[in-house]
Design an enzyme around this catalytic site. Structure first.
Site, PDB file in Angstrom:
ATOM      1  N   ILE A 117       0.887  -1.169   0.000  1.00 48.33           N
ATOM      2  CA  ILE A 117       0.000   0.000   0.000  1.00 48.33           C
ATOM      3  C   ILE A 117       0.917   1.209   0.000  1.00 48.33           C
ATOM      4  CG2 ILE A 117      -1.669   1.391   1.275  1.00 48.33           C
ATOM      5  CD1 ILE A 117      -2.884  -1.107   2.407  1.00 48.33           C
ATOM      6  N   ALA A 118       0.680   2.132  -0.916  1.00 42.25           N
ATOM      7  CA  ALA A 118       1.475   3.353  -0.973  1.00 42.25           C
ATOM      8  C   ALA A 118       0.570   4.525  -1.300  1.00 42.25           C
ATOM      9  CB  ALA A 118       2.570   3.227  -2.030  1.00 42.25           C
ATOM     10  N   VAL A 119       0.830   5.642  -0.638  1.00 38.69           N
ATOM     11  CA  VAL A 119       0.069   6.866  -0.855  1.00 38.69           C
ATOM     12  C   VAL A 119       1.069   8.018  -0.937  1.00 38.69           C
ATOM     13  CG1 VAL A 119      -1.675   8.435   0.100  1.00 38.69           C
ATOM     14  CG2 VAL A 119      -1.916   5.961   0.428  1.00 38.69           C
ATOM     15  N   GLU A 162       3.156  -7.488   6.146  1.00 37.76           N
ATOM     16  CA  GLU A 162       4.360  -7.040   6.837  1.00 37.76           C
ATOM     17  C   GLU A 162       4.364  -5.529   6.776  1.00 37.76           C
ATOM     18  OE1 GLU A 162       4.988  -9.148   4.040  1.00 37.76           O
ATOM     19  OE2 GLU A 162       5.118 -11.002   5.193  1.00 37.76           O
ATOM     20  N   ASN A 200       7.485   2.346  10.904  1.00 39.64           N
ATOM     21  CA  ASN A 200       6.360   3.041  10.274  1.00 39.64           C
ATOM     22  C   ASN A 200       5.148   3.008  11.204  1.00 39.64           C
ATOM     23  OD1 ASN A 200       4.397   4.139   8.635  1.00 39.64           O
ATOM     24  ND2 ASN A 200       4.930   2.927   6.839  1.00 39.64           N
ATOM     25  N   TYR A 241      -3.336  -0.186  10.469  1.00 39.01           N
ATOM     26  CA  TYR A 241      -3.647  -1.612  10.434  1.00 39.01           C
ATOM     27  C   TYR A 241      -4.327  -2.059  11.723  1.00 39.01           C
ATOM     28  CZ  TYR A 241      -0.611  -1.644   6.322  1.00 39.01           C
ATOM     29  OH  TYR A 241      -0.053  -1.400   5.100  1.00 39.01           O
TER      30      TYR A 241
END
Length: 143
Positions: A67-69, A101, A106, A113
């Site tokens: 997941i990247a934003v 993972e 982070n 999560y």
């Protein structure tokens, strides 16, 4: 997400994960497994890709691949929307649990999560290319 999205996705990948970005070849491999075992999505704002996320499902197990934003769109619900979409897809595909993972350094991602019901499972020492540990997490899905 399709091959046409790859230039923007790779730019976002390198900006988000400078120490351990996936290569374009790796990403193409993931896309090649759609829809069989993979499900990749993008988030757009004003016609621009601001996030992407991927899921792998085999049997009754799902794995959040990534997941990247974009930095300027974080903390605006983009990651949460994509995670919801991945969890919904995992359920549609018959997964009873979803694993992931997350970098031990982070904290914002870990908090997101946890808000989604993921629980810490273990630790993978030196998992990332720069030597950072990964926290493994799991969420059981309602069946």
């Amino acid at each position: 997400m399709g091959v046409d999205d790859l230039p923007a996705v790779m730019e976002l990948e390198r900006a988000t994960f400078p120490a351990d970005a996936w290569s374009e070849r790796m990403m193409l491999g993931e896309l090649a497994d759609q829809p069989r075992t993979r499900h990749y999505i993008v988030a757009e704002r004003d016609g621009r890709i601001v996030g992407y996320a991927g899921l792998a499902v085999a049997g009754d197990q799902g794995d959040v691949q990534t997941i990247a934003v974009l930095a300027e769109h974080r903390r605006a619900g983009v990651g949460a929307l994509m995670l919801n979409a991945l969890l919904d897809e995992a359920g549609r595909r018959g997964a009873s649990a979803v694993f992931l993972e997350v970098r031990a350094d982070n904290a914002p991602a870990q908090a997101m999560y946890e808000r989604f019901g993921f629980q810490q499972l273990g630790l993978r020492r030196g998992y990332y290319d720069d030597g950072t540990d990964a926290i493994t997490m799991v969420r059981k899905l309602d069946g």
